[in-house]
Design a protein around this motif. Structure first.
Motif, PDB file in Angstrom:
ATOM      1  N   LEU A 157       0.819  -1.209   0.000  1.00  0.00           N
ATOM      2  CA  LEU A 157       0.000   0.000   0.000  1.00  0.00           C
ATOM      3  C   LEU A 157       0.857   1.265   0.000  1.00  0.00           C
ATOM      4  O   LEU A 157       0.536   2.241  -0.690  1.00  0.00           O
ATOM      5  CB  LEU A 157      -0.959  -0.012   1.190  1.00  0.00           C
ATOM      6  N   VAL A 158       1.956   1.245   0.739  1.00  0.00           N
ATOM      7  CA  VAL A 158       2.866   2.394   0.735  1.00  0.00           C
ATOM      8  C   VAL A 158       3.503   2.544  -0.648  1.00  0.00           C
ATOM      9  O   VAL A 158       3.666   3.659  -1.151  1.00  0.00           O
ATOM     10  CB  VAL A 158       3.935   2.266   1.846  1.00  0.00           C
ATOM     11  N   ALA A 159       3.837   1.433  -1.288  1.00  0.00           N
ATOM     12  CA  ALA A 159       4.394   1.480  -2.642  1.00  0.00           C
ATOM     13  C   ALA A 159       3.366   2.026  -3.636  1.00  0.00           C
ATOM     14  O   ALA A 159       3.719   2.794  -4.545  1.00  0.00           O
ATOM     15  CB  ALA A 159       4.866   0.093  -3.068  1.00  0.00           C
ATOM     16  N   ALA A 160       2.110   1.658  -3.478  1.00  0.00           N
ATOM     17  CA  ALA A 160       1.059   2.196  -4.360  1.00  0.00           C
ATOM     18  C   ALA A 160       0.932   3.704  -4.170  1.00  0.00           C
ATOM     19  O   ALA A 160       0.772   4.452  -5.147  1.00  0.00           O
ATOM     20  CB  ALA A 160      -0.273   1.507  -4.072  1.00  0.00           C
ATOM     21  N   PHE A 161       1.033   4.163  -2.939  1.00  0.00           N
ATOM     22  CA  PHE A 161       1.008   5.595  -2.649  1.00  0.00           C
ATOM     23  C   PHE A 161       2.169   6.308  -3.330  1.00  0.00           C
ATOM     24  O   PHE A 161       2.005   7.343  -3.984  1.00  0.00           O
ATOM     25  CB  PHE A 161       1.036   5.812  -1.134  1.00  0.00           C
ATOM     26  N   GLY A 162       3.376   5.750  -3.197  1.00  0.00           N
ATOM     27  CA  GLY A 162       4.555   6.340  -3.822  1.00  0.00           C
ATOM     28  C   GLY A 162       4.443   6.377  -5.335  1.00  0.00           C
ATOM     29  O   GLY A 162       4.794   7.378  -5.973  1.00  0.00           O
ATOM     30  N   THR A 163       3.922   5.296  -5.908  1.00  0.00           N
ATOM     31  CA  THR A 163       3.726   5.252  -7.357  1.00  0.00           C
ATOM     32  C   THR A 163       2.723   6.319  -7.785  1.00  0.00           C
ATOM     33  O   THR A 163       2.912   6.991  -8.806  1.00  0.00           O
ATOM     34  CB  THR A 163       3.254   3.852  -7.790  1.00  0.00           C
ATOM     35  N   GLY A 164       1.672   6.496  -7.004  1.00  0.00           N
ATOM     36  CA  GLY A 164       0.680   7.524  -7.305  1.00  0.00           C
ATOM     37  C   GLY A 164       1.272   8.923  -7.287  1.00  0.00           C
ATOM     38  O   GLY A 164       0.935   9.763  -8.130  1.00  0.00           O
ATOM     39  N   LEU A 165       2.174   9.193  -6.350  1.00  0.00           N
ATOM     40  CA  LEU A 165       2.830  10.499  -6.303  1.00  0.00           C
ATOM     41  C   LEU A 165       3.689  10.724  -7.545  1.00  0.00           C
ATOM     42  O   LEU A 165       3.687  11.812  -8.127  1.00  0.00           O
ATOM     43  CB  LEU A 165       3.683  10.629  -5.047  1.00  0.00           C
ATOM     44  N   ILE A 166       4.405   9.694  -7.962  1.00  0.00           N
ATOM     45  CA  ILE A 166       5.240   9.824  -9.160  1.00  0.00           C
ATOM     46  C   ILE A 166       4.370  10.065 -10.387  1.00  0.00           C
ATOM     47  O   ILE A 166       4.673  10.930 -11.219  1.00  0.00           O
ATOM     48  CB  ILE A 166       6.132   8.584  -9.332  1.00  0.00           C
ATOM     49  N   VAL A 167       3.284   9.330 -10.499  1.00  0.00           N
ATOM     50  CA  VAL A 167       2.361   9.526 -11.632  1.00  0.00           C
ATOM     51  C   VAL A 167       1.779  10.936 -11.602  1.00  0.00           C
ATOM     52  O   VAL A 167       1.640  11.586 -12.654  1.00  0.00           O
ATOM     53  CB  VAL A 167       1.253   8.451 -11.619  1.00  0.00           C
ATOM     54  N   ALA A 168       1.482  11.460 -10.415  1.00  0.00           N
ATOM     55  CA  ALA A 168       0.965  12.826 -10.303  1.00  0.00           C
ATOM     56  C   ALA A 168       1.985  13.848 -10.792  1.00  0.00           C
ATOM     57  O   ALA A 168       1.616  14.898 -11.322  1.00  0.00           O
ATOM     58  CB  ALA A 168       0.574  13.134  -8.858  1.00  0.00           C
ATOM     59  N   GLY A 169       3.263  13.541 -10.641  1.00  0.00           N
ATOM     60  CA  GLY A 169       4.292  14.437 -11.135  1.00  0.00           C
ATOM     61  C   GLY A 169       4.452  14.366 -12.642  1.00  0.00           C
ATOM     62  O   GLY A 169       4.769  15.362 -13.291  1.00  0.00           O
ATOM     63  N   VAL A 170       4.222  13.199 -13.197  1.00  0.00           N
ATOM     64  CA  VAL A 170       4.392  13.002 -14.644  1.00  0.00           C
ATOM     65  C   VAL A 170       3.175  13.513 -15.418  1.00  0.00           C
ATOM     66  O   VAL A 170       3.311  14.151 -16.457  1.00  0.00           O
ATOM     67  CB  VAL A 170       4.659  11.517 -14.955  1.00  0.00           C
ATOM     68  N   LEU A 171       1.989  13.227 -14.915  1.00  0.00           N
ATOM     69  CA  LEU A 171       0.757  13.634 -15.596  1.00  0.00           C
ATOM     70  C   LEU A 171       0.214  14.898 -14.936  1.00  0.00           C
ATOM     71  O   LEU A 171      -0.343  14.848 -13.848  1.00  0.00           O
ATOM     72  CB  LEU A 171      -0.287  12.511 -15.516  1.00  0.00           C
ATOM     73  N   ARG A 172       0.369  16.016 -15.601  1.00  0.00           N
ATOM     74  CA  ARG A 172      -0.049  17.289 -15.017  1.00  0.00           C
ATOM     75  C   ARG A 172      -1.536  17.544 -15.241  1.00  0.00           C
ATOM     76  O   ARG A 172      -2.124  17.083 -16.222  1.00  0.00           O
ATOM     77  CB  ARG A 172       0.758  18.424 -15.604  1.00  0.00           C
ATOM     78  N   ALA A 173      -2.112  18.301 -14.331  1.00  0.00           N
ATOM     79  CA  ALA A 173      -3.528  18.669 -14.405  1.00  0.00           C
ATOM     80  C   ALA A 173      -3.738  19.718 -15.494  1.00  0.00           C
ATOM     81  O   ALA A 173      -2.811  20.438 -15.879  1.00  0.00           O
ATOM     82  CB  ALA A 173      -3.993  19.231 -13.064  1.00  0.00           C
ATOM     83  N   ASP A 174      -4.962  19.810 -15.978  1.00  0.00           N
ATOM     84  CA  ASP A 174      -5.328  20.858 -16.926  1.00  0.00           C
ATOM     85  C   ASP A 174      -5.523  22.169 -16.176  1.00  0.00           C
ATOM     86  O   ASP A 174      -6.011  22.171 -15.038  1.00  0.00           O
ATOM     87  CB  ASP A 174      -6.627  20.495 -17.645  1.00  0.00           C
ATOM     88  N   PRO A 175      -5.167  23.302 -16.786  1.00  0.00           N
ATOM     89  CA  PRO A 175      -5.423  24.588 -16.137  1.00  0.00           C
ATOM     90  C   PRO A 175      -6.916  24.737 -15.843  1.00  0.00           C
ATOM     91  O   PRO A 175      -7.763  24.466 -16.693  1.00  0.00           O
ATOM     92  CB  PRO A 175      -4.971  25.616 -17.181  1.00  0.00           C
ATOM     93  N   SER A 176      -7.240  25.117 -14.643  1.00  0.00           N
ATOM     94  CA  SER A 176      -8.635  25.281 -14.232  1.00  0.00           C
ATOM     95  C   SER A 176      -8.688  26.045 -12.927  1.00  0.00           C
ATOM     96  O   SER A 176      -7.662  26.339 -12.329  1.00  0.00           O
ATOM     97  CB  SER A 176      -9.313  23.912 -14.080  1.00  0.00           C
ATOM     98  N   MET A 177      -9.877  26.343 -12.487  1.00  0.00           N
ATOM     99  CA  MET A 177     -10.112  27.008 -11.212  1.00  0.00           C
ATOM    100  C   MET A 177      -9.302  28.291 -11.062  1.00  0.00           C
ATOM    101  O   MET A 177      -8.899  28.661  -9.964  1.00  0.00           O
ATOM    102  CB  MET A 177      -9.837  26.052 -10.060  1.00  0.00           C
ATOM    103  N   GLY A 178      -9.025  28.937 -12.190  1.00  0.00           N
ATOM    104  CA  GLY A 178      -8.298  30.193 -12.164  1.00  0.00           C
ATOM    105  C   GLY A 178      -6.800  30.054 -11.984  1.00  0.00           C
ATOM    106  O   GLY A 178      -6.113  31.043 -11.749  1.00  0.00           O
ATOM    107  N   TRP A 179      -6.275  28.843 -12.104  1.00  0.00           N
ATOM    108  CA  TRP A 179      -4.826  28.650 -11.950  1.00  0.00           C
ATOM    109  C   TRP A 179      -4.281  27.914 -13.141  1.00  0.00           C
ATOM    110  O   TRP A 179      -4.841  26.904 -13.537  1.00  0.00           O
ATOM    111  CB  TRP A 179      -4.511  27.885 -10.674  1.00  0.00           C
TER     112      TRP A 179
END
Length: 133
Positions: A98-120
């Motif tokens: 579960l900790v490894a899944a969390f770490g993998t999720g953080l890395i994926v969040a860094g690689v796949l950026r969010a679309d501009p929204s909410m005024g930012w």
């Protein structure tokens, strides 16, 4: 004259379990301090309206991307340390996984950026984007 002993070819120094666990412990403070610094210092960002993932956008977005990736790598190291420390126990399988899944999720969040929204960043449309990339 002193001599230094060179390691034999193919022999690597193993990272200690304690070091891996310390890396896992550092995950939260590293992420929190880096994110808090950005929240306080980046003009126009409002934590009450915008998620932290939007900090990966804009001119200084590389800081949040690095924060996600570094924190993810620290969590993966912590998962490896947990696996070593808890081997043979009931928590030795699911806890580290579960900790490894969390770490993998953080890395994926860094690689796949969010679309501009909410005024930012500045000039982005308000609210959620109509379509996702």
């Amino acid at each position: 004259m002193t001599s230094t002993t060179m390691p034999r070819a193919g022999v690597t120094r193993a990272v200690s379990t304690r070091t891996l666990l310390a890396a896992g412990i550092a995950t939260g403070p590293v992420f929190g301090v880096a994110a808090a610094g950005q929240v306080l210092l980046r003009d126009g960002y409002d934590l009450s309206r915008q998620p932290l993932s939007l900090l990966a956008l804009g001119e200084l977005g590389w800081i949040q991307i690095a924060n996600f990736v570094l924190s993810g790598l620290l969590a993966l190291a912590g998962a490896a340390g947990l696996r070593r420390a808890l081997r043979g126990t009931a928590a030795g399988t699911w806890g580290p996984a579960l900790v490894a899944a969390f770490g993998t999720g953080l890395i994926v969040a860094g690689v796949l950026r969010a679309d501009p929204s909410m005024g930012w960043p500045a000039g982005a449309p308000e609210g959620s984007p109509e379509t996702l990339s």
